[in-house]
Each structure stands twice: as C-alpha cells, then as structure tokens.
Write an enzyme that holds these catalytic residues in place. Structure first.
Site, PDB file in Angstrom:
ATOM      1  CG  HIS A  79      -0.220   0.071   2.518  1.00 50.55           C
ATOM      2  ND1 HIS A  79       0.358   1.228   3.007  1.00 50.55           N
ATOM      3  CD2 HIS A  79       0.030  -0.875   3.443  1.00 50.55           C
ATOM      4  CE1 HIS A  79       0.915   0.989   4.170  1.00 50.55           C
ATOM      5  NE2 HIS A  79       0.745  -0.291   4.457  1.00 50.55           N
TER       6      HIS A  79
ATOM      7  CD  GLU B  72       2.316  -5.812   8.123  1.00 54.08           C
ATOM      8  OE1 GLU B  72       2.443  -7.042   7.979  1.00 54.08           O
ATOM      9  OE2 GLU B  72       3.072  -4.974   7.590  1.00 54.08           O
TER      10      GLU B  72
END
Length: 195
Positions: free
Chosen positions: A9, A79
């Site tokens: 990202h 994550e």
C-alpha cells in the site's frame, strides 16, 4: 503461467514515521495516493485474472488508485498483528527491550483489538493465500495488495523458505510492487520493491 504481483500500500503517516501499523486503519497520505496512482500505468498491461487486498482502507484505496478496481478483501492479507507494539517505532520498542528484533523476538500481547501474532501464525495466513492463488495463476496474473512485513513473509513462503528468512529481504517501500514468478518450474523473485 501467470505471475503474482505483490503491491505494498501507499504511504501513510505511520509508515512515514516508522510506527508499526498492523490492524490500525491508517489512511494514505497525499504522497501515498500519488504513488498508488503512479502504479496504474505499470499494471495496465497485466489485466490480472484476480485481485485480492487486505481489507484495511490503505490497501483497498491503493488497489483502487492503481486501477485494480475489483479487489476482493481477504482478511488473511492483514498485516502482522503487532500486539502491544502497535503504533510504536522500533526505536521506542528497543528502549524497553534493547536489541529487539521483530523476526527473532516477535511481539508482546496487546489489548483486545491487538492481541498479537507469532510469526508462524502470519506465515500460516500467507500459506492459505498462496494455496488459493496458485491454481488461478494457470489463467494469468494475480495481484495482491497488502503490507510490508506481510509481503516479505508471503514472498519467502512463495520461495518455499521458512518465514524467518523474511529478514533477508529489504522492506518494500510504500507504493511499490514486486513480482513473484516461476523459472524452470522453480519459484523466483522476478522483481522487488519497484516504484
């Protein structure tokens, strides 16, 4: 056979400051949005047969800006849950744990929203993702939009290595892509950390 395109990202305030952002939903900065948009021309020729993304907004927004508009949120792409280290920088953690290394020492439990994960748990999630993706690669490329530490673990598991080997890969910069492929039937890294 297609290739697996792994995208980190774009930049967030926490990635800029070096804070561990596991499950905290931090928005992209203007620079993060620009980097994500800059990926679109590089990805335009690929036309992936499937796109998967972490369900956090920073990953979904990156996918959208990169032109990967039909991304399927996948909780296995979240994550690493940093537990009690969520929001802290490595320097802050080392103030109370001198010599701390994420790959060797892991994390400490946090609150109910951030209980923390062991490296083996994160590796199990990436293995599940790869098990779902591998059959799709016979039809073409697959794209994944995720996070820095998770991308490293996913990559070493693609290579068939123990998750602890992730420490051998440089941390992918925000808004970059990497390409995992096969060569002579063996898994390889075809590109790493490309802006």
């Amino acid at each position: 056979m297609g290739e697996l395109v792994v995208i980190r990202h774009g930049q967030t305030e926490w990635s800029l400051s070096g804070q561990h952002a596991g499950r905290t939903d931090v928005a992209l900065t203007a620079a993060g949005e620009a980097a994500a948009s800059a990926l679109a021309p590089r990805l335009a020729h690929r036309r992936p047969v499937a796109v998967f993304s972490s369900p956090l907004s920073r990953a979904l927004r990156t996918a959208e800006l990169a032109g990967l508009t039909r991304a399927t949120p996948d909780p296995d792409l979240l994550e690493w849950d940093y537990g009690g280290y969520e929001g802290l920088t490595a320097e802050q953690i080392r103030e109370s744990r001198p010599g701390w290394d994420l790959w060797r020492d892991g994390v400490v439990p946090g609150d109910a929203d951030h209980p923390g994960e062991r490296l083996t748990q994160v590796a199990s999630r990436t293995d599940a993702v790869l098990d779902r993706i591998r059959p799709l690669l016979s039809d073409g490329d697959v794209a994944v939009v995720a996070h820095g530490h998770l991308a490293r673990i996913l990559t070493v598991r693609w290579l068939g290595l123990d998750a602890s080997a992730s420490r051998l890969l440089g941390h992918p910069h925000p808004g970059t892509l990497s390409v995992l492929a096969t060569e002579d039937g063996q898994p390889v890294i075809a590109a790493w950390n490309v802006p």
